[in-house]
Design a protein around this motif. Structure first.
Motif, PDB file in Angstrom:
ATOM      1  N   ASP A 166      -7.154   2.376   0.550  1.00  0.00           N
ATOM      2  CA  ASP A 166      -7.680   1.040   0.150  1.00  0.00           C
ATOM      3  C   ASP A 166      -6.440   0.320   0.556  1.00  0.00           C
ATOM      4  O   ASP A 166      -7.126  -1.189   0.351  1.00  0.00           O
ATOM      5  CB  ASP A 166      -8.017   0.585  -1.447  1.00  0.00           C
ATOM      6  CG  ASP A 166      -9.757   1.418  -1.870  1.00  0.00           C
ATOM      7  OD1 ASP A 166      -9.916   1.965  -0.925  1.00  0.00           O
ATOM      8  OD2 ASP A 166      -9.205   2.009  -3.055  1.00  0.00           O
ATOM      9  N   PHE A 167      -5.397   0.475   0.696  1.00  0.00           N
ATOM     10  CA  PHE A 167      -3.993  -0.048   1.401  1.00  0.00           C
ATOM     11  C   PHE A 167      -4.063  -0.241   2.551  1.00  0.00           C
ATOM     12  O   PHE A 167      -4.037  -1.582   2.953  1.00  0.00           O
ATOM     13  CB  PHE A 167      -2.965   0.648   0.413  1.00  0.00           C
ATOM     14  CG  PHE A 167      -1.850  -0.065   1.129  1.00  0.00           C
ATOM     15  CD1 PHE A 167      -1.332  -1.500   0.580  1.00  0.00           C
ATOM     16  CD2 PHE A 167      -1.068   0.852   1.768  1.00  0.00           C
ATOM     17  CE1 PHE A 167       0.430  -1.527   1.056  1.00  0.00           C
ATOM     18  CE2 PHE A 167       0.374   0.514   2.554  1.00  0.00           C
ATOM     19  CZ  PHE A 167       0.336  -0.903   1.937  1.00  0.00           C
ATOM     20  N   ILE A 168      -4.245   0.132   2.961  1.00  0.00           N
ATOM     21  CA  ILE A 168      -4.557   0.640   4.665  1.00  0.00           C
ATOM     22  C   ILE A 168      -5.977  -0.654   4.879  1.00  0.00           C
ATOM     23  O   ILE A 168      -5.623  -0.994   6.144  1.00  0.00           O
ATOM     24  CB  ILE A 168      -4.586   1.864   4.998  1.00  0.00           C
ATOM     25  CG1 ILE A 168      -3.984   2.968   4.956  1.00  0.00           C
ATOM     26  CG2 ILE A 168      -5.066   1.731   6.746  1.00  0.00           C
ATOM     27  CD1 ILE A 168      -2.419   2.615   5.013  1.00  0.00           C
ATOM     28  N   LYS A 209      -3.532  -8.263   8.581  1.00  0.00           N
ATOM     29  CA  LYS A 209      -2.661  -8.070   9.010  1.00  0.00           C
ATOM     30  C   LYS A 209      -1.690  -6.590   9.406  1.00  0.00           C
ATOM     31  O   LYS A 209      -0.544  -7.077   9.783  1.00  0.00           O
ATOM     32  CB  LYS A 209      -1.668  -7.838   7.154  1.00  0.00           C
ATOM     33  CG  LYS A 209      -2.370  -8.508   5.726  1.00  0.00           C
ATOM     34  CD  LYS A 209      -1.415  -8.241   4.679  1.00  0.00           C
ATOM     35  CE  LYS A 209      -1.956  -8.817   3.230  1.00  0.00           C
ATOM     36  NZ  LYS A 209      -1.626  -8.686   2.281  1.00  0.00           N
ATOM     37  N   LEU A 210      -2.072  -6.199  10.231  1.00  0.00           N
ATOM     38  CA  LEU A 210      -1.932  -5.100  10.370  1.00  0.00           C
ATOM     39  C   LEU A 210      -3.163  -4.520  11.345  1.00  0.00           C
ATOM     40  O   LEU A 210      -4.116  -4.267  10.778  1.00  0.00           O
ATOM     41  CB  LEU A 210      -0.977  -3.912   9.715  1.00  0.00           C
ATOM     42  CG  LEU A 210       0.325  -3.724   9.489  1.00  0.00           C
ATOM     43  CD1 LEU A 210       0.174  -2.514   9.114  1.00  0.00           C
ATOM     44  CD2 LEU A 210       0.880  -4.988  10.723  1.00  0.00           C
ATOM     45  N   SER A 211      -2.875  -4.071  13.030  1.00  0.00           N
ATOM     46  CA  SER A 211      -3.808  -3.260  13.529  1.00  0.00           C
ATOM     47  C   SER A 211      -3.659  -1.632  13.549  1.00  0.00           C
ATOM     48  O   SER A 211      -3.168  -1.139  12.862  1.00  0.00           O
ATOM     49  CB  SER A 211      -3.640  -3.962  15.164  1.00  0.00           C
ATOM     50  OG  SER A 211      -2.496  -3.527  15.758  1.00  0.00           O
TER      51      SER A 211
END
Length: 144
Positions: A106-108, A116-118
């Protein structure tokens, strides 16, 4: 609640759980055998002795240690040379690092969904294979 696994503030998390359960301070003080000021010190602590944390886990019926496990899964370096680590002769239990909990997934996925991040940045930062991330993304969309 989106937890920052990199910067764990355990006291804040304990206070949050106490508030959730609406646990009276008198009960907490009785359980720990201490004054309210000591309980407030725990709430303001970024780290807590493991024996004390274990008592909090039991009182609040929540595994706070799992938060630290998630941190290790995300931020500990991968074992590059397994043959040089001598894991088989260790007296300590051997845990596999490549097991991702639902919280980690879930975090990833939140990092990807909120842009936020690729996937590449996540792979570089956390060592999670791109194929694993894409499998999670595909599963997320098929479940919706």
């Amino acid at each position: 609640m989106n937890l920052d696994y990199k910067n764990i503030n355990i006291g804040k998390l304990i206070k949050s759980r106490v508030d959730e359960l609406q646990l009276p301070e008198l009960r907490i003080c009785t359980y720990f055998g201490c004054e309210e000021t000591k309980i407030h010190e725990y709430y303001n602590s970024t780290s807590i002795d493991t024996n004390i944390l274990l008592k909090w886990c039991k009182l609040l019926e929540y595994d706070f240690f799992r938060i630290y496990t998630q941190h290790i899964i995300l931020y500990a370096p991968l074992l590059k040379n397994l043959e040089n680590t001598n894991l088989s002769s260790s007296k300590l239990p051997n845990f596999r690092k490549n097991i991702y909990t639902d919280e980690i997934k879930d975090f990833i996925l939140s990092l990807v969904n909120e842009k936020k991040l690729s996937c590449k940045q996540i792979t570089d930062m956390y060592g999670i294979p791109k194929t694993t991330i894409h499998r999670w993304i595909n599963k997320q969309f098929s479940d919706q």
